[in-house]
Write a protein that holds these residues in place. Structure first.
Motif, PDB file in Angstrom:
ATOM      1  N   LEU A   1       0.831  -1.092  -0.085  1.00  0.00           N
ATOM      2  CA  LEU A   1      -0.131   0.084   0.016  1.00  0.00           C
ATOM      3  C   LEU A   1       0.777   1.213  -0.124  1.00  0.00           C
ATOM      4  O   LEU A   1       1.870   1.254   0.356  1.00  0.00           O
ATOM      5  CB  LEU A   1      -0.935   0.049   1.257  1.00  0.00           C
ATOM      6  CG  LEU A   1      -1.826  -1.137   1.615  1.00  0.00           C
ATOM      7  CD1 LEU A   1      -2.807  -1.010   2.836  1.00  0.00           C
ATOM      8  CD2 LEU A   1      -2.795  -1.054   0.013  1.00  0.00           C
ATOM      9  N   THR A   2       0.304   2.331  -0.479  1.00  0.00           N
ATOM     10  CA  THR A   2       0.920   3.691  -0.587  1.00  0.00           C
ATOM     11  C   THR A   2       0.851   4.150   0.983  1.00  0.00           C
ATOM     12  O   THR A   2      -0.237   3.531   1.754  1.00  0.00           O
ATOM     13  CB  THR A   2       0.414   4.733  -1.527  1.00  0.00           C
ATOM     14  OG1 THR A   2      -1.147   4.877  -1.130  1.00  0.00           O
ATOM     15  CG2 THR A   2       0.283   4.048  -3.059  1.00  0.00           C
ATOM     16  N   ASP A   3       1.489   5.279   1.364  1.00  0.00           N
ATOM     17  CA  ASP A   3       1.544   5.793   2.537  1.00  0.00           C
ATOM     18  C   ASP A   3       0.006   6.212   3.136  1.00  0.00           C
ATOM     19  O   ASP A   3      -0.426   5.940   4.103  1.00  0.00           O
ATOM     20  CB  ASP A   3       2.500   7.007   2.864  1.00  0.00           C
ATOM     21  CG  ASP A   3       3.932   6.522   2.765  1.00  0.00           C
ATOM     22  OD1 ASP A   3       4.033   5.185   2.972  1.00  0.00           O
ATOM     23  OD2 ASP A   3       4.761   7.242   2.722  1.00  0.00           O
ATOM     24  N   ASN A   4      -0.493   6.705   1.853  1.00  0.00           N
ATOM     25  CA  ASN A   4      -1.801   7.397   2.188  1.00  0.00           C
ATOM     26  C   ASN A   4      -2.959   6.245   2.176  1.00  0.00           C
ATOM     27  O   ASN A   4      -3.803   6.483   3.141  1.00  0.00           O
ATOM     28  CB  ASN A   4      -2.175   8.259   1.203  1.00  0.00           C
ATOM     29  CG  ASN A   4      -1.654   9.646   0.986  1.00  0.00           C
ATOM     30  OD1 ASN A   4      -0.883  10.098   1.986  1.00  0.00           O
ATOM     31  ND2 ASN A   4      -1.471  10.373  -0.161  1.00  0.00           N
TER      32      ASN A   4
ATOM     33  N   MET B   1     -10.943   0.272  -1.678  1.00  0.00           N
ATOM     34  CA  MET B   1     -12.270  -0.692  -1.985  1.00  0.00           C
ATOM     35  C   MET B   1     -12.054  -1.351  -3.162  1.00  0.00           C
ATOM     36  O   MET B   1     -12.485  -2.559  -3.227  1.00  0.00           O
ATOM     37  CB  MET B   1     -13.466   0.485  -2.115  1.00  0.00           C
ATOM     38  CG  MET B   1     -13.878   1.227  -0.994  1.00  0.00           C
ATOM     39  SD  MET B   1     -15.093   2.409  -1.157  1.00  0.00           S
ATOM     40  CE  MET B   1     -16.442   1.179  -1.613  1.00  0.00           C
ATOM     41  N   ALA B   2     -11.237  -0.978  -4.035  1.00  0.00           N
ATOM     42  CA  ALA B   2     -10.887  -1.760  -5.357  1.00  0.00           C
ATOM     43  C   ALA B   2     -10.219  -3.024  -4.873  1.00  0.00           C
ATOM     44  O   ALA B   2     -10.473  -4.022  -5.491  1.00  0.00           O
ATOM     45  CB  ALA B   2      -9.976  -0.984  -6.398  1.00  0.00           C
ATOM     46  N   LYS B   3      -9.409  -2.876  -4.036  1.00  0.00           N
ATOM     47  CA  LYS B   3      -8.509  -4.045  -3.368  1.00  0.00           C
ATOM     48  C   LYS B   3      -9.176  -4.803  -2.479  1.00  0.00           C
ATOM     49  O   LYS B   3      -8.932  -5.933  -1.883  1.00  0.00           O
ATOM     50  CB  LYS B   3      -7.266  -3.422  -2.567  1.00  0.00           C
ATOM     51  CG  LYS B   3      -6.350  -2.861  -3.662  1.00  0.00           C
ATOM     52  CD  LYS B   3      -5.095  -2.271  -2.874  1.00  0.00           C
ATOM     53  CE  LYS B   3      -4.251  -1.199  -3.684  1.00  0.00           C
ATOM     54  NZ  LYS B   3      -3.521  -2.202  -4.470  1.00  0.00           N
ATOM     55  N   ASP B   4     -10.656  -4.456  -2.124  1.00  0.00           N
ATOM     56  CA  ASP B   4     -11.262  -5.217  -1.267  1.00  0.00           C
ATOM     57  C   ASP B   4     -11.088  -5.057   0.187  1.00  0.00           C
ATOM     58  O   ASP B   4     -11.215  -5.952   0.932  1.00  0.00           O
ATOM     59  CB  ASP B   4     -11.775  -6.763  -1.720  1.00  0.00           C
ATOM     60  CG  ASP B   4     -12.970  -7.185  -1.194  1.00  0.00           C
ATOM     61  OD1 ASP B   4     -13.907  -6.405  -0.784  1.00  0.00           O
ATOM     62  OD2 ASP B   4     -13.300  -8.411  -0.694  1.00  0.00           O
TER      63      ASP B   4
ATOM     64  N   THR C   1      -8.842   9.348  -3.200  1.00  0.00           N
ATOM     65  CA  THR C   1      -8.097   8.550  -4.102  1.00  0.00           C
ATOM     66  C   THR C   1      -7.678   7.359  -3.426  1.00  0.00           C
ATOM     67  O   THR C   1      -7.806   6.240  -3.983  1.00  0.00           O
ATOM     68  CB  THR C   1      -6.782   9.253  -4.545  1.00  0.00           C
ATOM     69  OG1 THR C   1      -7.236  10.286  -5.358  1.00  0.00           O
ATOM     70  CG2 THR C   1      -5.940   8.403  -5.398  1.00  0.00           C
ATOM     71  N   ALA C   2      -7.240   7.372  -1.856  1.00  0.00           N
ATOM     72  CA  ALA C   2      -6.840   6.261  -1.393  1.00  0.00           C
ATOM     73  C   ALA C   2      -8.036   5.343  -0.940  1.00  0.00           C
ATOM     74  O   ALA C   2      -7.927   4.202  -1.185  1.00  0.00           O
ATOM     75  CB  ALA C   2      -6.187   6.776   0.021  1.00  0.00           C
ATOM     76  N   LEU C   3      -9.257   6.072  -0.953  1.00  0.00           N
ATOM     77  CA  LEU C   3     -10.648   5.043  -0.421  1.00  0.00           C
ATOM     78  C   LEU C   3     -10.665   4.216  -1.754  1.00  0.00           C
ATOM     79  O   LEU C   3     -10.965   3.159  -1.476  1.00  0.00           O
ATOM     80  CB  LEU C   3     -11.494   6.057   0.042  1.00  0.00           C
ATOM     81  CG  LEU C   3     -12.825   5.382   0.277  1.00  0.00           C
ATOM     82  CD1 LEU C   3     -12.566   4.551   1.568  1.00  0.00           C
ATOM     83  CD2 LEU C   3     -13.854   6.362   0.601  1.00  0.00           C
ATOM     84  N   ASP C   4     -10.730   4.971  -2.812  1.00  0.00           N
ATOM     85  CA  ASP C   4     -11.205   4.389  -3.949  1.00  0.00           C
ATOM     86  C   ASP C   4     -10.285   3.044  -4.258  1.00  0.00           C
ATOM     87  O   ASP C   4     -10.662   2.020  -4.568  1.00  0.00           O
ATOM     88  CB  ASP C   4     -11.114   5.190  -5.317  1.00  0.00           C
ATOM     89  CG  ASP C   4     -12.266   6.205  -5.089  1.00  0.00           C
ATOM     90  OD1 ASP C   4     -13.231   6.108  -4.522  1.00  0.00           O
ATOM     91  OD2 ASP C   4     -12.191   7.223  -6.046  1.00  0.00           O
TER      92      ASP C   4
END
Length: 380
Positions: free
Chosen positions: A308-311, A353-356, A347-350
């Motif tokens: 994951l990115t930091d955000n 969610m895409a990664k479930d 952006t981080a939330l999307d």
């Protein structure tokens, strides 16, 4: 009346797969409704959060159908891992062929139209030796092959049911016409009952309730609630008593409440308790069982967050600490957990969610995996 299973399991608390009615708790009304709907010509959309028991319910209903009619054909495919229409068709093709081979090889000869232009191969599974099926399907053949598969099933003149799990996945395919294609093919079948199940509730609602989508009002909608706690407790208590043990109601309630009655998580903890304890009479034993599960999952979770990115990681930790977040982009939530600006959070939330890793519930956003949620709370 369905026959009882004959093979007794070492541990009756099943949380992977379906092992028969002896190990399936309740869902009597839901099972009857699902079977009745299918047999009366109503396709069903089954929507519930992941780990609530959708797959178990479908397989239990299919088990009951096959007990009542041994010639019924009940097919289940989980398309969560598919990334395009081509992979969907290959998965469905393998499922149909494996079912046909399980009956009689002669049945497969009836699939000649489906095989036209394909290169099917049969090879032994390297572990079990059972036949393993694969096929080379050119992307341009996918639409034709899908039609051939459904035409074949429809031509059998039998009780045929097809369940497609994680159906919302087709909305992510690069071929944007997959929904319309499936709807156009399905509406001309006469002898196949369909179950479309999914865990992304907002996506499934959009697909089946929006007038702009091909499947609008084409199915009967079904949801799932957690099992009733008292019924679930009696189910679990009997298994402990059968081995001369005890499961008190207070520690069971602790498990049930901790995971909101989500069947998979409750079963996972009960599985550990049944393995390690004869008397489950304290909350500490429940805590020990959960800690043991988290210990086995730690390496997997560490691997997931390392990508994951930091955000994204900061937001995931914040959601875990908050427990449930109605408005992740709100100034109050961002300030409380030291997150970046609203657009960065979106952006981080999307991506989460895409990664479930995060999912949306009617009450707010939560970490999808409840064990991971606990691991994050304890580790960071």
């Amino acid at each position: 009346m369905a026959k009882k299973t004959t093979n007794k399991l070492q541990n009756p608390f099943v949380y992977q797969g379906y092992k028969g009615p002896d190990y399936f708790c309740d869902r009597i009304e839901e099972t009857e409704n699902l079977i009745s709907s299918l047999r009366n010509g109503r396709n069903v959309t089954l929507v519930a959060p992941r780990k609530m028991g959708k797959t178990g319910l479908i397989k239990h209903a299919f088990y009951q159908i096959k007990q009542q009619n041994k010639n019924a054909i009940c097919l289940y495919v989980d398309i969560f891992s598919t990334r395009n229409q081509h992979e969907l068709v290959e998965l469905l093709w393998r499922t149909v062929v494996e079912e046909a081979f399980s009956r009689r090889k002669a049945v497969v000869s009836k699939m000649a139209d489906v095989f036209m232009g394909l290169r099917p191969t049969v090879s032994p599974d390297p572990l079990t030796g059972a036949p393993s099926f694969s096929v080379s399907i050119e992307p341009v053949q996918a639409e034709h092959t899908l039609k051939g598969i459904l035409d074949y099933l429809d031509s059998l003149q039998k009780e045929v049911y097809l369940a497609i799990d994680e159906f919302q996945q087709i909305a992510e395919y690069p071929e944007k016409g997959t929904e319309a294609l499936l709807r156009s093919l399905i509406q001309f079948t006469h002898h196949i009952g369909f179950v479309f199940s999914g865990s992304h509730q907002h996506l499934m609602a959009e697909m089946f309730s929006s007038p702009k989508r091909p499947f609008f009002q084409s199915t009967q909608l079904m949801g799932l609630q957690p099992l009733h706690e008292e019924i679930y407790y009696e189910f679990a208590r009997r298994f402990f008593e059968q081995k001369g043990g005890v499961l008190d109601s207070v520690p069971f309630h602790q498990v049930y409440e901790r995971f909101g009655g989500y069947t998979w998580y409750v079963q996972a903890v009960l599985n550990r308790l049944y393995e390690d304890e004869k008397r489950v009479d304290s909350g500490q034993k429940v805590t020990d069982a959960i800690l043991k599960i988290l210990g086995t999952q730690a390496l997997q979770y560490e691997s997931v967050v390392s990508f994951l990115t930091d955000n994204q990681f900061a937001l995931l930790k914040a959601v875990a600490k908050a427990g449930r977040v109605p408005s992740p982009q709100s100034n109050a939530f961002i300030r409380q957990y030291g997150l970046p600006g609203s657009s960065s959070v979106k952006t981080a939330l999307d991506m989460l969610m895409a990664k479930d890793l995060v999912c949306q519930t009617p009450q707010g956003y939560i970490v999808s995996d409840r064990f991971m949620d606990l691991w994050l709370k304890r580790t960071f």
